[in-house]
Design an enzyme around this catalytic site. Structure first.
Site, PDB file in Angstrom:
ATOM      1  N   LYS A  85       0.853  -1.185   0.000  1.00  0.00           N
ATOM      2  CA  LYS A  85       0.000   0.000   0.000  1.00  0.00           C
ATOM      3  C   LYS A  85       0.889   1.235   0.000  1.00  0.00           C
ATOM      4  CE  LYS A  85      -3.573  -2.303   2.810  1.00  0.00           C
ATOM      5  NZ  LYS A  85      -4.324  -2.255   4.090  1.00  0.00           N
ATOM      6  N   HIS A  86       0.320   2.365  -0.361  1.00  0.00           N
ATOM      7  CA  HIS A  86       1.097   3.601  -0.389  1.00  0.00           C
ATOM      8  C   HIS A  86       1.469   4.027   1.030  1.00  0.00           C
ATOM      9  CE1 HIS A  86       0.670   4.243  -4.653  1.00  0.00           C
ATOM     10  NE2 HIS A  86      -0.639   4.127  -4.579  1.00  0.00           N
TER      11      HIS A  86
END
Length: 663
Positions: free
Chosen positions: A296-297
């Site tokens: 995920k970012h």
């Protein structure tokens, strides 16, 4: 719209690789290609079997002994959570538990639960709460009435583990409070599914390599040839003798005959391979990446796997722009017509991003007052237009004999492009000036933080500083991304778009660095050593700039690496990685031909179709199905691997059918 690209048989006619030969790399034979498709499908099925849903660990407070819970409220655990039972043995003292993540920079502690005071000696008061297991936790217990700290400790919890925090006074009479954590139930190994998937992928790579080795042996190859029916043999012979197919000039696909006449740049297989690597990672991440935090970012500063793919895609787009436009101009294509194609392609990318791939559809039917204006394809469209226009206006013809003349400047790839570099320096000056000197109401000038509870909650509505402020003023809150990655950890309240206006400047910068890579490949196409040296120099220079800007720190540098802001240190760091990847891919794929780029080459050749397709059909079977346990990493990982593999297979089939989506 579809078009045809050179077949694998045509690519094999590229001749000898290396210093004076063609830069093309032979593709896999039809037999090897079909075998690869079968292996990919087998890998997906095997992943699904090995990572199939099994008995999930009992989740929630009900899995603990009833005596420990003392009939407290049930706590339902989710992925990346553990159960923490707080045992308060302090007579007459009620407690409040505060929590913080170790990666939340300068964050206000968040109250988790209140623990009532113990009424009788030996009978503690117990409270149950779920805590995050993604990163280390910082726990702080305060006296609720006096608001003073009782104890503080750091601990890394494991997924679905059951823990007790024991708060008591030591029996030795010391007037202190002891806080200890005990493990009631061991956690599960949440990274085990990733390890299994990695081993399966490694097995597929070994199997493909072994197959290619067999196909390179004459005896085995002759045996395979005899097994192929005459019709298939005729088809292969015809494909060898047939005329080459026309291709999209803007994507860099040109006719081999024309190359022999006017020597425009050939298509480099390492470029499409690199693009495919970035694209497949993007598909896997967008589908959930097994719901692991490193897919995920990043919440704000720092890098995860998800933060790598988009800038790499932009970088390779810059390389493709230069190579394709050079080919077109060398064939005498009108600059005016080319300008029209550039404008039209940019317009289509922006429209597809707004109309088709718009995340605000999750809010319901799209309306003009809620449509998200920035986005991935929108940024690609604007970046493409600016960079292509720079090359159209200022690019000089590549000297045909310069590559073989030592008298030519060793910096000709830079010297010939001084107008473009001057423009880029002006753009970066604008980014720096707006970022660090634009007054933002209610926020410190030059603020680069996430707002919310960051910076001890002093600037809750300052998310992104000048970048967020410019977007909110020019576009409006309702037209921005409503669920930024900073909202989860930093509890930000204002809308913030990571593909906003100010960050597009640095997107153009990284695309121009990709143009530079393309110029190195073309200007020194007969000098493999020179190409590798220049890739190394650029990799080191950009890496050193990143080190200086960040001070080798995630949060303490002058300009931290930040995907949400597309900070200049983010651009230099990812460009340094990109040059390093080309440094590895170019000699392996295009010079020595040790690897054909499979399977990444195929989606790299059809990138728009794969990107738009995976976004449009992401919620459809077989790319997504109802999970037996929605809180299981292994089930999400299985689903995401299968979905990503299907897009690789789709790209492979379309490649064999010579079907490509063009804009």
């Amino acid at each position: 719209m579809t078009g045809a690209r050179p077949s694998a048989a045509e690519e094999r006619r590229g001749g000898k690789r290396g210093g004076g030969g063609s830069l093309e790399c032979a593709g896999m034979s039809g037999t090897a290609g079909r075998a690869l498709a079968a292996l990919l499908l087998l890998a997906s099925v095997l992943s699904a079997a090995l990572l199939a849903p099994g008995d999930s660990p009992e989740q929630g407070a009900d899995s603990a002994p009833l005596g420990d819970l003392d009939k407290k409220k049930h706590v339902e655990l989710k992925m990346d959570q553990a159960l923490l039972l707080i045992h308060n043995e302090l007579l007459g003292t009620s407690l409040t538990l505060y929590w913080n993540s170790e990666i939340c920079y300068h964050c206000l502690p968040q109250a988790l639960v209140n623990i009532s005071r113990s009424g009788n000696p030996g009978k503690p008061s117990i409270a149950a709460v779920a805590v995050s297991t993604q990163h280390g936790s910082i726990l702080q217990l305060n006296d609720t009435l006096e608001e003073r700290e009782v104890c503080r400790l750091e601990y890394k919890f494991g997924e679905y583990g059951n823990y007790s925090l024991l708060v008591k006074r030591p029996s030795n009479g010391v007037n202190e409070i002891a806080c200890d954590i005990a493990v009631n139930k061991n956690p599960v190994d949440s990274n085990l599914p990733v390890s299994i998937a990695f081993l399966i992928g490694l097995a597929v790579i070994i199997a493909v390599s072994f197959l290619r080795l067999l196909l390179s042996l004459d005896d085995f190859n002759n045996w395979i040839s005899k097994a192929i029916n005459s019709r298939e043999t005729d088809r292969l012979i015809n494909s060898e003798l047939g005329s080459p197919s026309r291709a999209d000039p803007l994507s860099g696909d040109t006719q081999p005959e024309v190359w022999r006449l006017s020597a425009p740049p050939p298509r480099l297989r390492c470029i499409d391979t690199f693009r495919g690597i970035a694209l497949i990672l993007m598909v896997f991440v967008n589908y959930g990446g097994g719901k692991y935090w490193y897919f995920k970012h990043a919440s704000w500063n720092g890098l995860t796997v998800a933060d790598l793919v988009f800038p790499w895609f932009v970088f390779i787009m810059g390389s493709s722009i230069f190579l394709s436009m050079t080919s077109i101009l060398q064939r005498g294509y009108s600059k005016f017509k080319l300008l029209g194609k550039i404008a039209w392609r940019s317009f289509l990318l922006i429209c597809i991003g707004i109309v088709i791939v718009n995340p605000n559809y999750c809010l319901g039917p799209l309306s003009w007052d809620k449509v998200r204006i920035p986005g991935v394809l929108q940024r690609l469209g604007i970046t493409y237009f600016v960079v292509a226009m720079l090359e159209l206006l200022f690019a000089k013809p590549v000297p045909e004999n310069c590559a073989s003349e030592r008298s030519c400047s060793s910096l000709r790839d830079i010297v010939f492009s001084w107008p473009q570099w001057l423009f880029i320096l002006m753009l970066e000056s604008i980014w720096l000036s707006l970022t660090f000197f634009l007054p933002v109401p209610g926020c410190p000038t030059g603020y680069l933080g996430p707002g919310g509870i960051g910076d001890f909650g002093k600037y809750p509505n300052c998310t992104g500083g000048a970048a967020g402020y410019i977007d909110r003023v020019l576009l409006g809150d309702d037209h921005l991304y409503q669920h930024p990655s900073s909202a989860v950890l930093y509890h930000t309240k204002v809308a913030y778009d990571p593909e906003g206006i100010l960050g597009t400047i640095n997107s153009i910068v990284i695309a121009c660095l990709g143009v530079q890579a393309g110029k190195i490949l073309l200007y020194y196409k007969d000098q493999t050593k020179g190409i590798l040296i220049r890739f190394t120099v650029w990799c080191c220079i950009l890496g050193l700039i990143s080190v200086a800007l960040t001070k080798v720190s995630e949060n303490e540098g002058f300009i931290p690496v930040n995907k949400n802001l597309w900070s200049i240190s983010y651009v230099t760091a990812l460009s340094s990685f990109a040059f390093f990847i080309l440094l590895v891919l170019y000699p392996i794929v295009d010079v020595k031909g040790l690897w054909s780029g499979t399977p990444f080459f195929y989606p790299g050749m059809n990138s728009i179709l794969v990107y738009v397709g995976h976004e449009v059909f992401k919620n459809y079977f077989p790319f997504q199905w109802k999970l037996e346990d929605s809180q299981s990493h292994k089930e999400h990982l299985t689903q995401n691997i299968v979905a990503t593999t299907l897009w690789v297979l789709i790209a492979y089939i379309l490649y064999k059918k010579k079907v490509f989506l063009k804009i």
